[in-house]
Design a protein around this motif. Sequence first.
Motif, PDB file in Angstrom:
ATOM      1  N   ASP A 335       0.865  -1.179   0.000  1.00 20.12           N
ATOM      2  CA  ASP A 335       0.000   0.000   0.000  1.00 20.12           C
ATOM      3  C   ASP A 335       0.899   1.226   0.000  1.00 20.12           C
ATOM      4  O   ASP A 335       1.401   1.641   1.041  1.00 20.12           O
ATOM      5  CB  ASP A 335      -0.923   0.002   1.220  1.00 20.12           C
ATOM      6  N   SER A 336       1.109   1.780  -1.187  1.00 21.54           N
ATOM      7  CA  SER A 336       2.044   2.906  -1.299  1.00 21.54           C
ATOM      8  C   SER A 336       1.525   4.140  -0.567  1.00 21.54           C
ATOM      9  O   SER A 336       2.316   4.951  -0.077  1.00 21.54           O
ATOM     10  CB  SER A 336       2.318   3.226  -2.771  1.00 21.54           C
ATOM     11  N   SER A 337       0.201   4.303  -0.480  1.00 17.00           N
ATOM     12  CA  SER A 337      -0.347   5.482   0.185  1.00 17.00           C
ATOM     13  C   SER A 337      -0.035   5.485   1.679  1.00 17.00           C
ATOM     14  O   SER A 337       0.028   6.539   2.308  1.00 17.00           O
ATOM     15  CB  SER A 337      -1.863   5.554  -0.020  1.00 17.00           C
ATOM     16  N   LYS A 338       0.172   4.304   2.239  1.00 18.38           N
ATOM     17  CA  LYS A 338       0.475   4.187   3.662  1.00 18.38           C
ATOM     18  C   LYS A 338       1.936   3.802   3.917  1.00 18.38           C
ATOM     19  O   LYS A 338       2.334   3.603   5.067  1.00 18.38           O
ATOM     20  CB  LYS A 338      -0.447   3.149   4.315  1.00 18.38           C
ATOM     21  N   TRP A 366       3.736  -2.848  -7.795  1.00 21.25           N
ATOM     22  CA  TRP A 366       3.515  -1.434  -7.498  1.00 21.25           C
ATOM     23  C   TRP A 366       4.698  -0.862  -6.734  1.00 21.25           C
ATOM     24  O   TRP A 366       5.197  -1.461  -5.791  1.00 21.25           O
ATOM     25  CB  TRP A 366       2.232  -1.255  -6.693  1.00 21.25           C
ATOM     26  N   ASN A 368       6.584   2.820  -4.879  1.00 23.23           N
ATOM     27  CA  ASN A 368       6.205   3.795  -3.863  1.00 23.23           C
ATOM     28  C   ASN A 368       5.429   4.975  -4.445  1.00 23.23           C
ATOM     29  O   ASN A 368       4.767   5.718  -3.718  1.00 23.23           O
ATOM     30  CB  ASN A 368       7.458   4.308  -3.137  1.00 23.23           C
ATOM     31  N   ASN A 369       5.502   5.172  -5.759  1.00 21.91           N
ATOM     32  CA  ASN A 369       4.748   6.238  -6.419  1.00 21.91           C
ATOM     33  C   ASN A 369       3.427   5.738  -6.983  1.00 21.91           C
ATOM     34  O   ASN A 369       2.810   6.406  -7.814  1.00 21.91           O
ATOM     35  CB  ASN A 369       5.598   6.856  -7.541  1.00 21.91           C
ATOM     36  N   ASN A 370       3.031   4.537  -6.541  1.00 17.92           N
ATOM     37  CA  ASN A 370       1.782   3.917  -6.981  1.00 17.92           C
ATOM     38  C   ASN A 370       1.767   3.693  -8.492  1.00 17.92           C
ATOM     39  O   ASN A 370       0.744   3.839  -9.159  1.00 17.92           O
ATOM     40  CB  ASN A 370       0.571   4.750  -6.560  1.00 17.92           C
TER      41      ASN A 370
END
Length: 742
Positions: A335-338, A366, A368-370
């Motif tokens: 989960d890149s957003s978290k 995926w 880290n920049n999604n």
Amino acid sequence: MATSKIFWTKIDEAPALATYSLLPVVQAFTKGTDIEIETSDISLTGRILAHFPENLTPAQKHVDALGNLGNLTQSPHANIIKLPNISASIPQLQAAIKELQEKGYAVPDYPEEPQNDSERELQGRFAKVLGSAVNPVLREGNSDRRAAASVKRFAQKNPHRMMKNWPEQGSKTRIAHMAEKDFYGSEKSMTLDTAMNVSIQFVDSSGEITPLKENLALMAGEVIDTSVMNVKALRAFYAKTIEEAKNDGVLLSLHLKATMMKISDPIMFGHAVSVFYQEALDKHAADLKKIGANLNNGLDDVLNKLDRLPEDKQTEILADINAVYEKQPDLAMVDSSKGITNLHVPNNVIVDASMPNVVRDGGKMWNNNNQLQDTIAMIPDRSYAGIYQETLENCKRHGQFDPATMGSVSNVGLMAKKAEEYGSHDKTFEMTAAGVVQVVNAAGDTFLEQAVETGDIFRMCQAKDAPIQDWVKLAVTRARASGSPAIFWLDKNRGHDVQIINKVNLYLKDHDLSGLNIQIMEPVEAIKFSLERIRKGEDTISVTGNVLRDYLTDLFPILELGTSARMLSIVPLMQGGGLFETGAGGSAPKHVQQFLKEGHLRWDSLGEYCALVPSFEQVATQSGNSKAAVLAKTLDQAISTYLENARSPSRKVHELDNRGSTFYLSLYWAKALAVQDSDEQMKARFVTIAARLSEHETEITEELLAAQGHAVDIGGYYLPDTDKLAKAMRPSSTYNAILDTL
């Protein structure tokens, strides 16, 4: 006529939520048919509570439902619908314990590092709940897993849209595995001539003997094997691959199975965390030891326990961990957003679900920049890594698979009696010193021996003779019924497989093979053969051991159908009953998260629908219950209508979800029952029901859609409140009232 029982397992997460919608339908439709649906709680919390009765009040106590179902598998009348359950990692176990404690259950804490005999005994009791606690108990037969014909037809007419093209300019994605000193390379195996009891013992450099497991009963004809993962070589492999990923400018990802392989794989995961974050972790080793950080539980365990340290020390450690990311290759993200990476929690990335997604996503994961990016996928042990590398190479040569035209690879899996790696947990040990591990009989004779070093992982596996005979028979039966080639995936260079090859060649002689294409191939050759056929639209049966069964019944269904949850999984129990499994639950946590946030459950219960058909058929065959035969036939018709009308759950809120899908399944089932002529009583009963469901279709669907779009409180994750859950999953008063008339 005697009542026939179908046991419906109460489980966890998304399948458990869906049960509250589907089970009332099944109970209503079977009323008056001499079929009783009985629930059996084998959920994670149910298993925990069953093991600690002395800690509970009389009202809180749980029967050992899993043990009872295990006993039931020995009956020829066993009829079990087995939904996906949590194969708990230690973090999941701890989260479930915490939730139980908060709800007033005096369950003890899990002792991660037992300090005395009492805590070691407690850890042993919890071990019966961890990992693949359920499957070895219930799988008293071998596996016949395939897509139902109606499901496959629908998938080809309506191909899923998740497949991403492989880049024409080429891909750097590849599999990295060890070249020596892994389980594959060290494996030693033999077949026993006679029954005996053996012990596993450790002999250190001074000759002192320490028993590891005593009085292990083995049967004549049983295949046993031992192997060792050398941790020095493992860590060197990790370090080398990390450097390669950095140099290649690709993501680094780790693919293990820390749930089912609950002893060995968390240790291997912990070493990956240790090597990747070594600079920061070594610097703060004393503080991390003080707070009880356990790398086997992932980086998350370190982060979650930092609050036990002074604030300035927390800040320092976090800064040093973050500094690691500047020097190391980028990690694949969960989960890149978290900021949740592949190395945060061991059960977030499970190889049999994660690697098919790499293939599906054009060889990418995926970042880290999604964004999707090429990756080096680390699968340390060589035993099965080659099948994934060959799949990647096939896509690099030929491009992405086409679900509209591709054939199927079904599976016949050897899994009865805790066969192979999935039965090794109680015979897996992390070595505390250098020496040798021996398997010896009562007279002290050594049968198998492995040299070990400090920290190495030793394991012993078993495969009994009767399940192997049954597995060969099932493979021949499926080849005859389907007309497809049946390929045994066995490696003549692997110790265990050599023994199995000898047995397969022996037991094939017991069957009529005329007109059948049955072959033995090494796994890489077998997947080449299968991929060539699948691209031509041709079907193949893979006949494999327990782990490959798991891997392949995710790999091919995810590519073909978009999900492995739509597979039909029949386990003909060796004593004559049946276990009907309903698909894989790897995506279940994400579905729950969406439901709690948006009130939309995208879990697809098609696996449950399909499993009910052979379950009803078994009732009809064993008891002569003609109503059961009618239920099976009409449900199969309803499933086809359901698929043709595209009533599967949507992924998006305010569109059809699991509850709406189950409504439409019940509508089509009622209509099929209303027009059949085999049972006039059932026909008369369902003419009215079908008419009322049809008449109120718009009203019901509007009520179901109105329940979406807002957060939902179900009173817990591992132990939800049953009243809240029933209300959330049955929000249409109109629909409920119609079902109640049955």
